[in-house]
Design a protein around this motif. Structure first.
Motif, PDB file in Angstrom:
ATOM      1  N   PHE A 100       0.842  -1.190   0.000  1.00 35.57           N
ATOM      2  CA  PHE A 100       0.000   0.000   0.000  1.00 35.57           C
ATOM      3  C   PHE A 100       0.875   1.237   0.000  1.00 35.57           C
ATOM      4  O   PHE A 100       2.035   1.192   0.381  1.00 35.57           O
ATOM      5  CB  PHE A 100      -1.026   0.007   1.143  1.00 35.57           C
ATOM      6  N   ALA A 101       0.288   2.325  -0.493  1.00 36.28           N
ATOM      7  CA  ALA A 101       0.985   3.607  -0.561  1.00 36.28           C
ATOM      8  C   ALA A 101       0.015   4.709  -0.175  1.00 36.28           C
ATOM      9  O   ALA A 101      -1.169   4.662  -0.523  1.00 36.28           O
ATOM     10  CB  ALA A 101       1.528   3.857  -1.965  1.00 36.28           C
ATOM     11  N   THR A 102       0.517   5.688   0.533  1.00 38.26           N
ATOM     12  CA  THR A 102      -0.295   6.827   0.943  1.00 38.26           C
ATOM     13  C   THR A 102      -0.291   7.866  -0.183  1.00 38.26           C
ATOM     14  O   THR A 102       0.773   8.231  -0.684  1.00 38.26           O
ATOM     15  CB  THR A 102       0.254   7.447   2.244  1.00 38.26           C
ATOM     16  N   ALA A 103      -1.473   8.300  -0.566  1.00 38.40           N
ATOM     17  CA  ALA A 103      -1.614   9.305  -1.622  1.00 38.40           C
ATOM     18  C   ALA A 103      -1.771  10.708  -1.044  1.00 38.40           C
ATOM     19  O   ALA A 103      -1.316  11.679  -1.638  1.00 38.40           O
ATOM     20  CB  ALA A 103      -2.836   8.979  -2.489  1.00 38.40           C
ATOM     21  N   ARG A 104      -2.426  10.803   0.096  1.00 33.66           N
ATOM     22  CA  ARG A 104      -2.692  12.095   0.722  1.00 33.66           C
ATOM     23  C   ARG A 104      -2.721  11.896   2.227  1.00 33.66           C
ATOM     24  O   ARG A 104      -3.195  10.880   2.715  1.00 33.66           O
ATOM     25  CB  ARG A 104      -4.044  12.627   0.247  1.00 33.66           C
ATOM     26  N   GLY A 105      -2.227  12.872   2.969  1.00 33.65           N
ATOM     27  CA  GLY A 105      -2.233  12.781   4.418  1.00 33.65           C
ATOM     28  C   GLY A 105      -1.123  11.869   4.903  1.00 33.65           C
ATOM     29  O   GLY A 105      -0.076  11.728   4.265  1.00 33.65           O
ATOM     30  N   ASP A 159      -7.717  16.054  12.170  1.00 33.99           N
ATOM     31  CA  ASP A 159      -8.520  16.934  11.315  1.00 33.99           C
ATOM     32  C   ASP A 159      -8.311  16.785   9.812  1.00 33.99           C
ATOM     33  O   ASP A 159      -8.928  17.509   9.039  1.00 33.99           O
ATOM     34  CB  ASP A 159      -8.266  18.394  11.698  1.00 33.99           C
ATOM     35  N   THR A 160      -7.499  15.839   9.349  1.00 32.68           N
ATOM     36  CA  THR A 160      -7.206  15.721   7.922  1.00 32.68           C
ATOM     37  C   THR A 160      -7.480  14.311   7.418  1.00 32.68           C
ATOM     38  O   THR A 160      -7.016  13.339   8.012  1.00 32.68           O
ATOM     39  CB  THR A 160      -5.719  16.065   7.653  1.00 32.68           C
ATOM     40  N   HIS A 161      -8.217  14.219   6.307  1.00 32.24           N
ATOM     41  CA  HIS A 161      -8.419  12.931   5.648  1.00 32.24           C
ATOM     42  C   HIS A 161      -7.099  12.422   5.087  1.00 32.24           C
ATOM     43  O   HIS A 161      -6.237  13.206   4.690  1.00 32.24           O
ATOM     44  CB  HIS A 161      -9.394  13.085   4.469  1.00 32.24           C
ATOM     45  N   ALA A 162      -6.963  11.125   5.024  1.00 33.25           N
ATOM     46  CA  ALA A 162      -5.864  10.480   4.308  1.00 33.25           C
ATOM     47  C   ALA A 162      -6.482   9.630   3.200  1.00 33.25           C
ATOM     48  O   ALA A 162      -7.644   9.221   3.290  1.00 33.25           O
ATOM     49  CB  ALA A 162      -5.041   9.610   5.250  1.00 33.25           C
ATOM     50  N   VAL A 163      -5.714   9.396   2.159  1.00 35.27           N
ATOM     51  CA  VAL A 163      -6.143   8.533   1.052  1.00 35.27           C
ATOM     52  C   VAL A 163      -4.973   7.616   0.721  1.00 35.27           C
ATOM     53  O   VAL A 163      -3.816   8.054   0.723  1.00 35.27           O
ATOM     54  CB  VAL A 163      -6.556   9.357  -0.190  1.00 35.27           C
ATOM     55  N   SER A 164      -5.273   6.352   0.440  1.00 36.13           N
ATOM     56  CA  SER A 164      -4.216   5.392   0.126  1.00 36.13           C
ATOM     57  C   SER A 164      -4.681   4.420  -0.947  1.00 36.13           C
ATOM     58  O   SER A 164      -5.872   4.288  -1.224  1.00 36.13           O
ATOM     59  CB  SER A 164      -3.802   4.634   1.388  1.00 36.13           C
ATOM     60  N   VAL A 165      -3.699   3.729  -1.529  1.00 37.83           N
ATOM     61  CA  VAL A 165      -3.951   2.696  -2.534  1.00 37.83           C
ATOM     62  C   VAL A 165      -3.384   1.389  -2.000  1.00 37.83           C
ATOM     63  O   VAL A 165      -2.246   1.357  -1.519  1.00 37.83           O
ATOM     64  CB  VAL A 165      -3.269   3.050  -3.874  1.00 37.83           C
ATOM     65  N   HIS A 166      -4.180   0.313  -2.088  1.00 42.17           N
ATOM     66  CA  HIS A 166      -3.792  -1.005  -1.584  1.00 42.17           C
ATOM     67  C   HIS A 166      -3.949  -2.023  -2.710  1.00 42.17           C
ATOM     68  O   HIS A 166      -4.906  -1.938  -3.484  1.00 42.17           O
ATOM     69  CB  HIS A 166      -4.692  -1.409  -0.407  1.00 42.17           C
ATOM     70  N   ALA A 167      -3.042  -2.990  -2.780  1.00 39.96           N
ATOM     71  CA  ALA A 167      -3.132  -4.050  -3.784  1.00 39.96           C
ATOM     72  C   ALA A 167      -2.734  -5.372  -3.137  1.00 39.96           C
ATOM     73  O   ALA A 167      -1.801  -5.417  -2.321  1.00 39.96           O
ATOM     74  CB  ALA A 167      -2.221  -3.747  -4.968  1.00 39.96           C
TER      75      ALA A 167
END
Length: 181
Positions: free
Chosen positions: A85-90, A143-151
């Motif tokens: 997985f990789a973090t895209a935001r946050g 207070d901040t959303h995070a977004v990630s991609v998982h495979a």
């Protein structure tokens, strides 16, 4: 044209090479996390995680996941699948246990000392993991959303969910694909 002069397409070449490796899943997760338009398209919920299934490489299962502030997965594993997985935001925090769990037949397990591992993954950071990886992933931000991609490969046959109190790990629930798709 003689067969020896035909170059297979990248898709055909990948399929002939076999299933994706953990490194290829990590590369996919990082490249996908860098796709700002895709990341921005994910609907975010202020209270619960959101997700969209993606086409992963080589028959893998992939997800784009939104994490509201303060949310997490709880302790879980991915059965016989490996992944990345990789973090895209946050920023996300992963707590993992450096232990291979017994195959089955147990409900409660007492953990030895010095098994805990922790890492922070900011935007652009990622990690790959092998089969039998036990972890929890959290968005520690207030207070901040995070977004990630998982495979994952092979596609997840199940996820085992655990609770943990100190050194005691307890199997609580087993989820199957129909529970999250």
């Amino acid at each position: 044209m003689p067969a020896s002069s035909v170059t297979p397409s990248p898709v055909a070449a990948r399929a002939a090479a076999g299933p994706p490796t953990a490194a290829e899943l990590l590369d996919f997760a990082r490249r996908t996390a860098a796709d700002q338009a895709l990341v921005d398209s994910l609907p975010l919920d202020p209270e619960g995680r959101t997700w969209v299934r993606l086409d992963g490489p080589g028959g893998s299962e992939a997800w784009l996941i939104g994490w509201p502030p303060g949310t997490g997965t709880g302790w879980h594993d991915h059965a016989e699948s490996f992944g990345a997985f990789a973090t895209a935001r946050g920023s996300l925090t992963e707590h993992a246990l450096a232990v291979r769990l017994p195959a089955g037949g147990w409900k409660t397990l007492e953990l030895a000392e010095d098994l805990d591992r922790s890492r922070r993954l900011g935007a652009g950071d990622g990690r790959a993991f092998g089969r039998d990886h036990l972890h929890e992933v959290l968005n520690p931000s207030p207070d901040t959303h995070a977004v990630s991609v998982h495979a994952y490969y092979p596609p997840l046959p199940l996820i085992r969910r655990f609770s943990r109190t100190g050194a005691v790990l307890r199997l609580e629930h087993v989820e199957r694909p129909e529970d999250w798709q």
